[in-house]
Design a protein around this motif. Structure first.
Motif, PDB file in Angstrom:
ATOM      1  N   LEU A 100       0.819  -1.266  -0.222  1.00 45.02           N
ATOM      2  CA  LEU A 100       0.183  -0.035   0.115  1.00 45.02           C
ATOM      3  C   LEU A 100       0.897   1.261   0.056  1.00 45.02           C
ATOM      4  CD1 LEU A 100      -2.805  -0.014   2.475  1.00 45.02           C
ATOM      5  CD2 LEU A 100      -3.120   0.103   0.140  1.00 45.02           C
ATOM      6  N   MET A 101       0.959   1.992  -0.911  1.00 43.90           N
ATOM      7  CA  MET A 101       1.677   3.137  -0.950  1.00 43.90           C
ATOM      8  C   MET A 101       1.186   4.232  -1.811  1.00 43.90           C
ATOM      9  SD  MET A 101       4.822   2.200  -3.868  1.00 43.90           S
ATOM     10  CE  MET A 101       5.580   0.593  -2.786  1.00 43.90           C
ATOM     11  N   LYS A 153       4.540  -8.479 -11.980  1.00 48.56           N
ATOM     12  CA  LYS A 153       3.856  -9.402 -11.238  1.00 48.56           C
ATOM     13  C   LYS A 153       2.555  -9.922 -11.712  1.00 48.56           C
ATOM     14  CE  LYS A 153       4.847  -7.261  -6.773  1.00 48.56           C
ATOM     15  NZ  LYS A 153       4.808  -6.230  -5.771  1.00 48.56           N
ATOM     16  N   ALA A 194      10.721  -8.531  21.146  1.00 45.64           N
ATOM     17  CA  ALA A 194      11.721  -8.801  20.159  1.00 45.64           C
ATOM     18  C   ALA A 194      12.434 -10.210  20.145  1.00 45.64           C
ATOM     19  CB  ALA A 194      12.897  -7.859  20.456  1.00 45.64           C
ATOM     20  N   GLU A 195      12.518 -11.082  21.367  1.00 47.63           N
ATOM     21  CA  GLU A 195      12.984 -12.393  21.419  1.00 47.63           C
ATOM     22  C   GLU A 195      11.852 -13.223  20.865  1.00 47.63           C
ATOM     23  OE1 GLU A 195      15.989 -13.538  21.854  1.00 47.63           O
ATOM     24  OE2 GLU A 195      15.394 -15.755  21.912  1.00 47.63           O
ATOM     25  N   VAL A 231       9.492 -12.430  18.490  1.00 48.06           N
ATOM     26  CA  VAL A 231       9.599 -12.297  17.343  1.00 48.06           C
ATOM     27  C   VAL A 231      10.775 -12.864  16.263  1.00 48.06           C
ATOM     28  CG1 VAL A 231       9.856 -10.709  15.153  1.00 48.06           C
ATOM     29  CG2 VAL A 231       8.436 -10.012  17.040  1.00 48.06           C
ATOM     30  N   ILE A 232      11.935 -13.071  17.305  1.00 49.43           N
ATOM     31  CA  ILE A 232      12.995 -14.001  16.617  1.00 49.43           C
ATOM     32  C   ILE A 232      12.742 -15.449  16.702  1.00 49.43           C
ATOM     33  CG2 ILE A 232      15.386 -14.768  17.068  1.00 49.43           C
ATOM     34  CD1 ILE A 232      16.000 -11.857  18.052  1.00 49.43           C
ATOM     35  N   LEU A 287      10.300 -16.323  13.745  1.00 50.72           N
ATOM     36  CA  LEU A 287      10.903 -16.273  12.426  1.00 50.72           C
ATOM     37  C   LEU A 287      11.780 -17.760  12.396  1.00 50.72           C
ATOM     38  CD1 LEU A 287      12.079 -12.475  12.221  1.00 50.72           C
ATOM     39  CD2 LEU A 287      10.387 -13.844  10.726  1.00 50.72           C
ATOM     40  N   ARG A 288      12.419 -17.882  13.441  1.00 50.72           N
ATOM     41  CA  ARG A 288      13.449 -19.303  13.504  1.00 50.72           C
ATOM     42  C   ARG A 288      12.525 -20.587  13.415  1.00 50.72           C
ATOM     43  NH1 ARG A 288      18.234 -17.836  13.084  1.00 50.72           N
ATOM     44  NH2 ARG A 288      19.369 -16.821  14.922  1.00 50.72           N
ATOM     45  N   SER A 298       7.912 -13.591   7.306  1.00 53.69           N
ATOM     46  CA  SER A 298       8.565 -12.309   7.905  1.00 53.69           C
ATOM     47  C   SER A 298       7.661 -11.235   8.108  1.00 53.69           C
ATOM     48  CB  SER A 298      10.042 -11.855   7.256  1.00 53.69           C
ATOM     49  OG  SER A 298       9.653 -11.658   5.954  1.00 53.69           O
ATOM     50  N   GLU A 299       6.702 -11.286   7.215  1.00 51.77           N
ATOM     51  CA  GLU A 299       5.448 -10.278   7.562  1.00 51.77           C
ATOM     52  C   GLU A 299       4.522 -10.839   8.514  1.00 51.77           C
ATOM     53  OE1 GLU A 299       4.487  -6.921   4.649  1.00 51.77           O
ATOM     54  OE2 GLU A 299       5.074  -8.688   3.137  1.00 51.77           O
ATOM     55  N   ALA A 335       2.158  -7.137  15.426  1.00 48.86           N
ATOM     56  CA  ALA A 335       3.358  -6.906  16.422  1.00 48.86           C
ATOM     57  C   ALA A 335       2.918  -7.560  17.898  1.00 48.86           C
ATOM     58  CB  ALA A 335       3.529  -5.503  16.658  1.00 48.86           C
ATOM     59  N   PRO A 336       3.645  -8.485  18.473  1.00 48.67           N
ATOM     60  CA  PRO A 336       3.302  -9.270  19.570  1.00 48.67           C
ATOM     61  C   PRO A 336       2.874  -8.193  20.870  1.00 48.67           C
ATOM     62  CG  PRO A 336       5.150 -10.139  18.675  1.00 48.67           C
ATOM     63  CD  PRO A 336       5.065  -9.104  17.777  1.00 48.67           C
ATOM     64  N   HIS A 388      -8.382  -9.577  12.319  1.00 41.41           N
ATOM     65  CA  HIS A 388      -9.744  -9.480  12.498  1.00 41.41           C
ATOM     66  C   HIS A 388     -10.599  -9.362  11.235  1.00 41.41           C
ATOM     67  CE1 HIS A 388      -8.803  -7.057  16.391  1.00 41.41           C
ATOM     68  NE2 HIS A 388      -8.223  -8.130  16.258  1.00 41.41           N
ATOM     69  N   GLU A 448     -11.033  -3.134  11.904  1.00 41.58           N
ATOM     70  CA  GLU A 448     -12.621  -2.678  11.608  1.00 41.58           C
ATOM     71  C   GLU A 448     -13.415  -1.861  12.366  1.00 41.58           C
ATOM     72  OE1 GLU A 448     -11.216  -5.040  13.331  1.00 41.58           O
ATOM     73  OE2 GLU A 448     -12.637  -5.756  15.082  1.00 41.58           O
ATOM     74  N   ARG A 459      -4.216   9.329   1.197  1.00 43.75           N
ATOM     75  CA  ARG A 459      -3.089   8.174   1.258  1.00 43.75           C
ATOM     76  C   ARG A 459      -3.297   7.205   2.643  1.00 43.75           C
ATOM     77  NH1 ARG A 459       3.451   8.100   1.195  1.00 43.75           N
ATOM     78  NH2 ARG A 459       3.465   6.108   1.916  1.00 43.75           N
ATOM     79  N   VAL A 471      16.002 -10.509   8.967  1.00 48.23           N
ATOM     80  CA  VAL A 471      15.044  -9.929   9.777  1.00 48.23           C
ATOM     81  C   VAL A 471      15.410 -10.160  11.374  1.00 48.23           C
ATOM     82  CG1 VAL A 471      12.799  -9.900  10.663  1.00 48.23           C
ATOM     83  CG2 VAL A 471      13.174  -9.859   8.131  1.00 48.23           C
ATOM     84  N   ILE A 472      15.823 -11.527  11.326  1.00 47.07           N
ATOM     85  CA  ILE A 472      16.387 -11.938  12.998  1.00 47.07           C
ATOM     86  C   ILE A 472      17.723 -10.927  13.231  1.00 47.07           C
ATOM     87  CG2 ILE A 472      17.700 -13.689  13.947  1.00 47.07           C
ATOM     88  CD1 ILE A 472      15.871 -15.651  12.337  1.00 47.07           C
ATOM     89  N   LEU A 524      16.134  -7.591  14.183  1.00 55.18           N
ATOM     90  CA  LEU A 524      15.858  -7.500  15.594  1.00 55.18           C
ATOM     91  C   LEU A 524      17.150  -7.613  16.664  1.00 55.18           C
ATOM     92  CD1 LEU A 524      12.687  -9.809  14.931  1.00 55.18           C
ATOM     93  CD2 LEU A 524      12.767  -7.505  15.378  1.00 55.18           C
ATOM     94  N   SER A 527      10.079  -4.118  16.431  1.00 56.11           N
ATOM     95  CA  SER A 527       9.607  -5.460  15.634  1.00 56.11           C
ATOM     96  C   SER A 527       8.761  -5.163  14.726  1.00 56.11           C
ATOM     97  CB  SER A 527       9.248  -6.315  16.784  1.00 56.11           C
ATOM     98  OG  SER A 527       7.955  -5.829  17.435  1.00 56.11           O
ATOM     99  N   GLU A 528       8.083  -3.856  14.664  1.00 60.74           N
ATOM    100  CA  GLU A 528       7.349  -3.635  13.386  1.00 60.74           C
ATOM    101  C   GLU A 528       8.483  -2.904  12.454  1.00 60.74           C
ATOM    102  OE1 GLU A 528       3.018  -2.679  13.580  1.00 60.74           O
ATOM    103  OE2 GLU A 528       3.535  -1.957  15.475  1.00 60.74           O
ATOM    104  N   ALA A 579       9.073  -5.432   4.429  1.00 61.04           N
ATOM    105  CA  ALA A 579       9.486  -6.709   4.467  1.00 61.04           C
ATOM    106  C   ALA A 579      10.865  -6.579   3.546  1.00 61.04           C
ATOM    107  CB  ALA A 579       8.659  -7.838   3.987  1.00 61.04           C
ATOM    108  N   HIS A 607       7.822   5.533   2.019  1.00 59.15           N
ATOM    109  CA  HIS A 607       7.532   6.337   0.846  1.00 59.15           C
ATOM    110  C   HIS A 607       6.691   7.730   1.314  1.00 59.15           C
ATOM    111  CE1 HIS A 607       7.995   3.135  -2.412  1.00 59.15           C
ATOM    112  NE2 HIS A 607       8.797   3.125  -1.413  1.00 59.15           N
TER     113      HIS A 607
END
Lengths: 366, 366
Positions: free
Chosen positions: A39-40, A65, A176-177, A179-180, A183-184, A189-190, A194-195, A306, B41, B106, B179-180, B183, B189-190, B194, B306
């Motif tokens: 979204l840009m 794409k 942070a831990e 999220v790591i 990923l592991r 990665s998206e 955020a937790p 949601h 929402e 936007r 990404v790891i 972090l 973490s946000e 990506a 952006h």
């Protein structure tokens, strides 16, 4: 392009009396086409007109794409002054002038809508959220499998994080831990979101963001986290005790655990969403904490954190096989501590499958 | 609430002939208030009316976020049927019926706009993007310091990732490891976006998403990544050679490196954005690769990936101290390989500071 889903959309447009659906980059666009765009500031809009090949307006530099896909592309260059004419040509190519073009208000921005409306100045733009939602709300076996995997990743990531949680760590450091570890353990990665890591008084805020506050003995620690797998997400919450906590905190944890079980037990085909909410809420109200359960019991999950169906006391929507949602009652004592326990459930032909099975009792960390 | 920025907004509204500004959860809302909300929402809208205390419409369960702030809150409950009346009361409390309420197309979705417009049916809603952008476009010393830190985190995370990159690893695996490391090196973490990790033919797509394609000898490897620190971001790109690559690939890398240097050298107060673009573009055109540099030279950065100012050949905007942006020329040979080199620059009183200093020559990995 998912031709089967596009065929279902075509039928749904006809039944809804819509001539077309317009989508900007959004989960619904991914659901129908597999196409991902950021979204840009450059507007991207796909138009699905009943009985016609889809059309997409997009920046030239995104053309790769859509190469080879059964979609007619209307690319535009870097100068915004040229964009409006491209939108108009796209609308005219589908004969949509003056027609009914459905939109998703939750996803579409005024940016895309402005170009779309100027390209089709005499069209109507009704809210088509329910048209798309009805397609997406019943998950098929592949979708459930992806969600099951997203739950497994989230659960194993949390188990891998727990041993490193110590008194004195900040909420941000724990997040942070986590999220790591997500990923592991294979999350995309998206992340879905955020937790939330909130402890002590912060845990009494259901929507807290992690802060620099350090974990203290006696805190409750709420962790609300999820993983993403093949575009599908999980969304779980567990609450932990940092060493010994007040007796009332143990008590509200037991109540929430019971409310969570009651909500899950009410989830079955033919039940109303309201019943799931009321089943969980009744446990908390009976225990005298009704005013401290300040949100609905759950929300749908799938490609988004949601989405439909919502487990609200006023929602008469009937649960059907394939519907997936959270069950997440909580008790929040303002200025003190809070508890939430959240699981992910999918309605089956005969009942419901709970995708998550991480222990729900109050575990001690730190 | 940033009272200094709110005072500047007040002046800007008056000069622009606007009675108010309406913002949904967005970087501009964070800039003015420090308030973070998920886009979901449930609509959240803040109204900034000239000369009045700000007003915010939000879910009851988010009320803790605004407690004690100099803002008048209009909370609503879980039932959407009740929301419209709350929006109307908020609009009426500011006397905005029939007035000019600026919006940011936007950021604002039809969801929030629908409630806002129904709450102020006789108001006008002009595009106020430039009003807010003019406030945000000149970064102050604290903002530049946060961006500098975001660049440092990104650079050290990439250096920590490079030794693990081997032939046979997939783009997705490299992206996950990066990404790891982001972090581990302290990024929020946000993430701003990506990371793009694209190799071989995929590197010829400037907006590629990481795939399961495995790294092969002879590939160019484009990594476009960034970190976030205190809400500010970095956005860098480097291109690597996987072992020995074709002579032409080494050549286009040298050209892009020269174009990147030329773009950075053109960045100074008083120059037009177009000059930065043209300086970089001229190098690539002189070398005969003009048609393969398919995008603008850069975009503003700060709280977003952006934002203004854009380094486009048709942008006459004058660079001023505090403006921050990317310089990111590239050459993309369709079906073959591509190169991009991206740095982050801030205009100073006398010239420009390049925040990034990671080596730009073609380094070999794998």
């Amino acid at each position: 392009m998912n031709l089967e889903r596009l065929a279902c959309l075509n039928d749904a447009l006809l039944s809804a009396g819509l001539d077309a659906l317009a989508l900007n980059p959004s989960p619904s666009l991914v659901y129908l086409t597999g196409l991902h765009f950021h979204l840009m500031e450059r507007p991207v809009v796909a138009l699905f007109a009943a009985g016609q090949q889809p059309v997409i307006v997009l920046p030239e530099l995104e053309m790769l794409k859509v190469e080879g896909l059964p979609v007619r592309a209307f690319p535009y260059g870097e100068n915004p002054a040229s964009w409006q004419a491209v939108f108009r040509r796209a609308v005219e190519s589908l004969g949509l002038t003056g027609k009914r073009i459905g939109v998703e208000p939750r996803a579409m921005r005024l940016l895309e809508f402005g170009y779309l409306r100027a390209g089709a100045p005499e069209a109507d733009f009704p809210d088509a959220s329910q048209v798309v939602s009805r397609l997406r709300v019943r998950k098929d076996a592949d979708e459930v499998a992806a969600m099951r995997k997203a739950v497994q990743i989230a659960q194993s990531a949390l188990e891998a994080t727990l041993p490193s949680i110590k008194v004195g760590m900040s909420e941000k450091e724990i997040a942070a831990e986590l999220v790591i570890q997500l990923l592991r353990h294979g999350s995309q990665s998206e992340m879905p979101f955020a937790p939330i890591v909130s402890a002590g008084p912060n845990s009494a805020n259901p929507h807290a963001s992690p802060t620099d506050r350090k974990l203290q003995p006696g805190d409750l620690l709420v962790i609300d986290w999820g993983a993403a797998w093949e575009g599908y997400i999980s969304d779980l919450t567990r609450t932990f005790a940092v060493g010994q906590v007040e007796a009332e905190y143990e008590k509200i944890h037991r109540i929430v655990q019971e409310a969570n079980a009651a909500g899950r037990a009410a989830a079955k085909p033919g039940a109303r969403c309201a019943e799931v909410d009321l089943a969980a809420r009744a446990v908390i109200e009976r225990a005298g904490y009704g005013p401290y359960f300040t949100h609905r019991t759950g929300h749908g999950i799938g490609m988004e954190g949601h989405e439909d169906p919502y487990m609200r006391a006023d929602n008469e929507q009937i649960l059907e096989p394939g519907m997936a949602f959270t069950v997440e009652p909580g008790i929040y004592l303002p200025g003190r501590n809070g508890v939430r326990i959240e699981d992910n459930v999918v309605i089956t032909e005969s009942g419901a499958e709970c995708l998550s099975d991480l222990p729900r009792e109050l575990r001690v960390v730190g």
